[in-house]
Design a protein around this motif. Structure first.
Motif, PDB file in Angstrom:
ATOM      1  N   ALA A  43       1.088  -1.571  -0.273  1.00 40.45           N
ATOM      2  CA  ALA A  43      -0.383  -0.017   0.379  1.00 40.45           C
ATOM      3  C   ALA A  43       0.742   1.031   0.510  1.00 40.45           C
ATOM      4  O   ALA A  43       2.112   1.343   0.796  1.00 40.45           O
ATOM      5  N   TRP A  44       0.519   2.378  -0.194  1.00 39.99           N
ATOM      6  CA  TRP A  44       1.210   3.924  -1.160  1.00 39.99           C
ATOM      7  C   TRP A  44      -0.100   4.902  -0.862  1.00 39.99           C
ATOM      8  O   TRP A  44      -0.901   4.317  -1.191  1.00 39.99           O
ATOM      9  N   ASP A  45       0.617   6.144   0.075  1.00 40.27           N
ATOM     10  CA  ASP A  45      -0.366   6.808   0.206  1.00 40.27           C
ATOM     11  C   ASP A  45      -0.460   7.445  -0.950  1.00 40.27           C
ATOM     12  O   ASP A  45       0.640   7.801  -1.655  1.00 40.27           O
ATOM     13  N   ALA A  46      -1.189   7.881  -1.539  1.00 44.12           N
ATOM     14  CA  ALA A  46      -2.172   7.966  -2.257  1.00 44.12           C
ATOM     15  C   ALA A  46      -1.398   9.199  -2.955  1.00 44.12           C
ATOM     16  O   ALA A  46      -1.268  10.117  -4.057  1.00 44.12           O
ATOM     17  N   ALA A  47      -1.017  10.541  -1.508  1.00 45.01           N
ATOM     18  CA  ALA A  47      -1.427  11.749  -1.942  1.00 45.01           C
ATOM     19  C   ALA A  47       0.139  12.026  -2.021  1.00 45.01           C
ATOM     20  O   ALA A  47       1.501  12.718  -3.134  1.00 45.01           O
ATOM     21  N   THR A  48       1.152  11.655  -0.809  1.00 42.40           N
ATOM     22  CA  THR A  48       2.891  11.582  -0.968  1.00 42.40           C
ATOM     23  C   THR A  48       3.392  10.459  -2.277  1.00 42.40           C
ATOM     24  O   THR A  48       4.904  10.273  -2.417  1.00 42.40           O
ATOM     25  N   GLY A  49       3.161   9.338  -2.440  1.00 42.99           N
ATOM     26  CA  GLY A  49       3.504   8.207  -2.908  1.00 42.99           C
ATOM     27  C   GLY A  49       4.268   7.437  -2.468  1.00 42.99           C
ATOM     28  O   GLY A  49       4.941   6.160  -2.627  1.00 42.99           O
ATOM     29  N   LYS A  50       4.026   7.517  -0.783  1.00 35.73           N
ATOM     30  CA  LYS A  50       5.105   6.641   0.014  1.00 35.73           C
ATOM     31  C   LYS A  50       4.621   5.664   0.647  1.00 35.73           C
ATOM     32  O   LYS A  50       3.552   5.035   0.382  1.00 35.73           O
ATOM     33  N   TYR A  51       5.646   4.526   0.934  1.00 33.16           N
ATOM     34  CA  TYR A  51       4.890   3.278   0.982  1.00 33.16           C
ATOM     35  C   TYR A  51       4.453   3.354   2.026  1.00 33.16           C
ATOM     36  O   TYR A  51       5.011   3.732   3.414  1.00 33.16           O
ATOM     37  N   ILE A  52       3.330   2.535   2.530  1.00 33.33           N
ATOM     38  CA  ILE A  52       3.235   2.424   4.523  1.00 33.33           C
ATOM     39  C   ILE A  52       3.552   0.797   4.862  1.00 33.33           C
ATOM     40  O   ILE A  52       2.435  -0.014   4.687  1.00 33.33           O
ATOM     41  N   PRO A  53       4.895   0.682   5.063  1.00 33.75           N
ATOM     42  CA  PRO A  53       5.142  -0.395   6.027  1.00 33.75           C
ATOM     43  C   PRO A  53       3.783  -1.455   6.869  1.00 33.75           C
ATOM     44  O   PRO A  53       4.165  -2.050   7.386  1.00 33.75           O
ATOM     45  N   ASP A  54       3.266  -0.122   7.352  1.00 33.14           N
ATOM     46  CA  ASP A  54       2.434  -0.368   8.782  1.00 33.14           C
ATOM     47  C   ASP A  54       1.246  -1.958   8.192  1.00 33.14           C
ATOM     48  O   ASP A  54       0.882  -2.750   8.569  1.00 33.14           O
ATOM     49  N   TRP A  55       0.628  -1.800   6.783  1.00 33.25           N
ATOM     50  CA  TRP A  55       0.183  -2.731   6.079  1.00 33.25           C
ATOM     51  C   TRP A  55       0.742  -3.405   5.507  1.00 33.25           C
ATOM     52  O   TRP A  55       1.209  -3.332   4.731  1.00 33.25           O
ATOM     53  N   SER A  56       1.087  -5.002   6.102  1.00 30.23           N
ATOM     54  CA  SER A  56       2.079  -5.437   5.161  1.00 30.23           C
ATOM     55  C   SER A  56       1.497  -7.058   5.630  1.00 30.23           C
ATOM     56  O   SER A  56       2.425  -7.787   6.599  1.00 30.23           O
ATOM     57  N   PRO A  57       0.572  -7.575   5.245  1.00 27.44           N
ATOM     58  CA  PRO A  57      -0.302  -8.932   5.117  1.00 27.44           C
ATOM     59  C   PRO A  57       0.616 -10.326   4.332  1.00 27.44           C
ATOM     60  O   PRO A  57       1.618 -10.115   3.837  1.00 27.44           O
ATOM     61  N   VAL A  58       0.842 -10.820   5.708  1.00 25.04           N
ATOM     62  CA  VAL A  58       0.738 -12.309   5.506  1.00 25.04           C
ATOM     63  C   VAL A  58       0.626 -13.272   4.705  1.00 25.04           C
ATOM     64  O   VAL A  58      -0.963 -13.796   4.991  1.00 25.04           O
ATOM     65  N   VAL A  59       0.559 -13.536   3.525  1.00 22.87           N
ATOM     66  CA  VAL A  59      -0.004 -14.540   2.395  1.00 22.87           C
ATOM     67  C   VAL A  59       0.849 -15.542   2.164  1.00 22.87           C
ATOM     68  O   VAL A  59       2.087 -15.589   1.560  1.00 22.87           O
ATOM     69  N   GLN A  60      -0.034 -16.853   1.643  1.00 24.10           N
ATOM     70  CA  GLN A  60       1.202 -17.294   0.776  1.00 24.10           C
ATOM     71  C   GLN A  60      -0.045 -17.940  -0.667  1.00 24.10           C
ATOM     72  O   GLN A  60      -0.756 -17.704  -0.728  1.00 24.10           O
ATOM     73  N   SER A  61       0.874 -18.153  -1.410  1.00 27.16           N
ATOM     74  CA  SER A  61       0.726 -18.399  -3.041  1.00 27.16           C
ATOM     75  C   SER A  61       0.604 -19.748  -3.723  1.00 27.16           C
ATOM     76  O   SER A  61       2.092 -19.912  -3.086  1.00 27.16           O
ATOM     77  N   ARG A  62      -0.207 -20.218  -3.934  1.00 24.62           N
ATOM     78  CA  ARG A  62       0.334 -21.480  -4.768  1.00 24.62           C
ATOM     79  C   ARG A  62       1.862 -22.480  -5.532  1.00 24.62           C
ATOM     80  O   ARG A  62       2.542 -22.975  -5.434  1.00 24.62           O
ATOM     81  N   ALA A  63       2.140 -21.327  -6.376  1.00 27.17           N
ATOM     82  CA  ALA A  63       2.934 -20.945  -7.299  1.00 27.17           C
ATOM     83  C   ALA A  63       3.762 -20.250  -7.529  1.00 27.17           C
ATOM     84  O   ALA A  63       4.322 -19.577  -7.932  1.00 27.17           O
ATOM     85  N   GLY A  64       3.746 -19.336  -6.951  1.00 22.44           N
ATOM     86  CA  GLY A  64       4.829 -18.110  -6.210  1.00 22.44           C
ATOM     87  C   GLY A  64       4.073 -16.321  -7.638  1.00 22.44           C
ATOM     88  O   GLY A  64       4.943 -15.285  -7.778  1.00 22.44           O
ATOM     89  N   GLN A  65       2.858 -16.873  -8.129  1.00 23.21           N
ATOM     90  CA  GLN A  65       2.576 -15.845  -9.175  1.00 23.21           C
ATOM     91  C   GLN A  65       2.237 -15.216  -7.908  1.00 23.21           C
ATOM     92  O   GLN A  65       1.303 -13.526  -8.762  1.00 23.21           O
TER      93      GLN A  65
END
Length: 636
Positions: A43-65
């Motif tokens: 997620a990025w701040d729409a006004a500044t373009g800065k990355y939002i590190p507080d939102w960092s979900p832990v997810v898993q992908s079947r084949a890395g796609q």
């Protein structure tokens, strides 16, 4: 990629890092300002373009796609979908996701600010209990962060905290935090003072009391120092039922029919009551309470006026938490304590029999100081002299060693004035005639100590009888003229001599059914107007109120009172002469059925003789009728 106006969310086939301000995929030595973890979505701040590190979900992908798409739905929830199998929810719990993961919007509303902080001393003498009003939050409960000197010293879900009595003044604030981490504004700063060398504590929180919780009738002298309470139970505060953690449960057997009240007694000793000043009683009152010192009521809260029995219902309801954080404070007046044994008592009442909780605790603190000078003696010789709308009071200054610096005057229990000594008179004005009042005069010393009030009854004199209304009825007698001769300049004033005019009763006119025919000889050339005057006498003109006059306007009319125009109908603006034409031509029957009404100001009425005058005009010389009558009414 999608955005909600403030946040941009994007997916990727990646599970490494996001480099802030790096735009080309080259060596990681290229310029960048910050590196944060990213796992298939960021997620990025729409006004500044800065990355939002507080939102960092832990997810898993079947084949890395990774994530193939994302969007915000109408509720504000974020959905991401793609080559996804698992995700981690709150509490680090793994869950199967089946290609789609939903992220609910985060609560961003802070709890309300807690109520103001107060403190009461504890029995150990080394600690005090801070209490504050509860905060509210739309989500689940809140936790209170207590800050001392701008540092958090404790977190609690209760609305009170025990802290040490400091060696020097110490500041505290409290703020509320919800489960999401939103924090409220802080309370106003509360300063806990060190124990004064002159501080006195007669009763502390958690002290031992005699108590009863019963529906039996209260003994008449239960709150007196001489009452024998040896049969009552004994326990320590907090006393309660339905409250977890109370020191003394007053309903251990969980009675099926709950008593409506509980009574408490505590004795303590005072060495020199004349030097005890600034006495304060702080009480937890759940639901209502009446507090007595040596059998004399100190005050009540959420209780009706009048005598109190064991079955009196409180007239308000609070919870234990609210009562603890909003203690009621009563001042202890000078002279309430006695040398030796004193007793403080309280009767705590429920607002209804099934109320969920009932609780009580009390602290009594004071200071050792200089005893104030005794109160002045009561005034003597208080007398009242009445008039229709005022009462004049007079009295004699009190005798004794303490002089009165001022006097407080009350009417029916409400203060209406202060008189600075040595004056001993007061006049109360703006009263209602024929009404009884009770006045009290209290002498007050320079130190603010008040005497016993002295009262006197006074009844204002009855209002003078109201005279009859001022009236000129329809059908009255009028002096009149019907002539083409020029009008005298003062014809409508009191001083004009109309003795040469004809006299007749209304209705007056020609060409219609009238009481007085103003054209008995049927003149060949009709005058365009006729004038009318009638006089009336007024006594006590000051009592006359605004009134009205109604008039037949056939064809047009202008009306005067004592030479001042009241109004005109069907006539042009400007000066009126005997040859002025009316602007309309109603018939006599129409004019009689729709009289014109003018307001009559009372200020125009004079003491003695008054004159009502009218000039009636034709719309054209050959008009078939010309009629007039008027009626004036002015109340008193």
């Amino acid at each position: 990629m999608d955005d909600n106006g403030s946040i941009v969310v994007a997916g990727c086939h990646c599970g490494d890092h996001a480099y802030q301000d790096k735009y080309l995929k080259k060596e990681i030595t290229d310029p960048w300002t910050e590196v944060d973890k990213i796992n298939y979505a960021g997620a990025w701040d729409a006004a500044t373009g800065k990355y939002i590190p507080d939102w960092s979900p832990v997810v898993q992908s079947r084949a890395g796609q990774g994530v193939w798409g994302s969007f915000f739905d109408s509720t504000g929830a974020l959905w991401i979908g793609g080559d996804l199998t698992d995700s981690m929810r709150a509490g680090q719990v793994n869950q199967w996701s089946g290609g789609f993961i939903r992220f609910a919007p985060r609560d961003s509303v802070a709890p309300s600010t807690p109520g103001a902080i107060s403190s009461t001393p504890n029995a150990d003498g080394a600690t005090a209990t801070l209490a504050w009003g509860a905060s509210s939050d739309a989500g689940s409960g809140v936790t209170y962060e207590v800050l001392r000197g701008n540092r958090v010293i404790a977190s609690t879900t209760a609305t009170n905290l025990t802290v040490p009595v400091p060696a020097e003044a110490t500041t505290y604030v409290v703020r509320a935090r919800d489960v999401t981490g939103n924090r409220s504004a802080s309370t106003a700063v509360f300063t806990l003072q060190p124990a004064s060398p002159n501080a006195l504590t007669f009763v502390t929180n958690g002290d031992s009391w005699s108590w009863r919780y019963s529906s039996d009738a209260l003994p008449a002298d239960w709150n007196a120092a001489t009452f024998d309470a040896s049969s009552w139970a004994v326990g320590k505060g907090l006393f309660a039922r339905g409250v977890s953690g109370a020191a003394t449960n007053i309903d251990p057997s969980n009675l099926a029919t709950k008593p409506l009240s509980a009574q408490f007694r505590k004795t303590f000793t005072v060495d020199d009551p004349t030097t005890v000043v600034n006495g304060k009683v702080s009480v937890i009152a759940n639901d209502g309470v009446v507090v007595y010192l040596n059998g004399v009521e100190l005050g009540r809260v959420r209780m009706p006026a009048g005598a109190i029995t064991q079955n009196t219902l409180a007239n308000g309801v609070v919870s234990n938490a609210t009562a603890v954080s909003n203690r009621v404070v009563f001042d202890v007046p000078a002279g309430a304590l006695v040398a030796g044994t004193n007793v403080i008592t309280a009767s705590v009442h429920a607002s209804y029999r099934a109320t969920t909780d009932l609780s009580f605790d009390l602290a009594f603190t004071a200071e050792r100081g200089t005893a104030p000078a005794p109160a002045p003696g009561p005034v003597t010789g208080l007398v009242a002299t009445t008039a229709q709308t005022s009462v004049a009071l007079g009295w004699t200054a009190p005798s004794g060693t303490t002089a009165a610096a001022s006097y407080v005057v009350s009417r029916n229990g409400v203060k209406v004035g202060t008189v600075t000594a040595p004056a001993t008179t007061f006049t109360d004005t703006g009263l209602t005639a024929g009404t009884a009042y009770t006045y009290a005069v209290t002498a007050v010393s320079a130190a603010g100590v008040a005497s016993t009030p002295v009262t006197v009854q006074a009844t204002t004199t009855a209002a003078a009888p109201v005279g009859p209304a001022v009236s000129v009825p329809s059908g009255s007698s009028w002096s009149w003229r019907y002539s083409a001769d020029a009008l005298p300049g003062d014809w409508n004033t009191v001083g004009f001599d109309a003795s040469s005019w004809a006299v007749g009763k209304g209705v007056l006119g020609r060409g219609a059914t009238v009481a007085t025919n103003i054209d008995p000889s049927s003149l060949a050339t009709k005058p365009l107007s006729a004038q009318f005057r009638t006089s009336f006498t007024v006594s006590d003109a000051a009592s006359v109120k605004d009134g009205t006059v109604s008039v037949i306007a056939d064809d047009g009319v202008v009306l005067y009172l004592n030479g001042v125009e009241l109004g005109r109908a069907n006539l042009p603006a400007g000066s009126i002469t005997q040859n002025t034409y009316a602007t309309a031509a109603p018939r006599a029957t129409t004019a009689a059925g729709a009289r014109v009404t003018f307001q009559v100001p009372a200020t125009l009425v004079k003491e003695g003789a008054n004159v009502l005058a009218a000039s009636v005009h034709a719309n054209y010389r050959g008009t078939p009728d010309l009629t007039f009558d008027a009626a004036l009414t002015m109340p008193r």
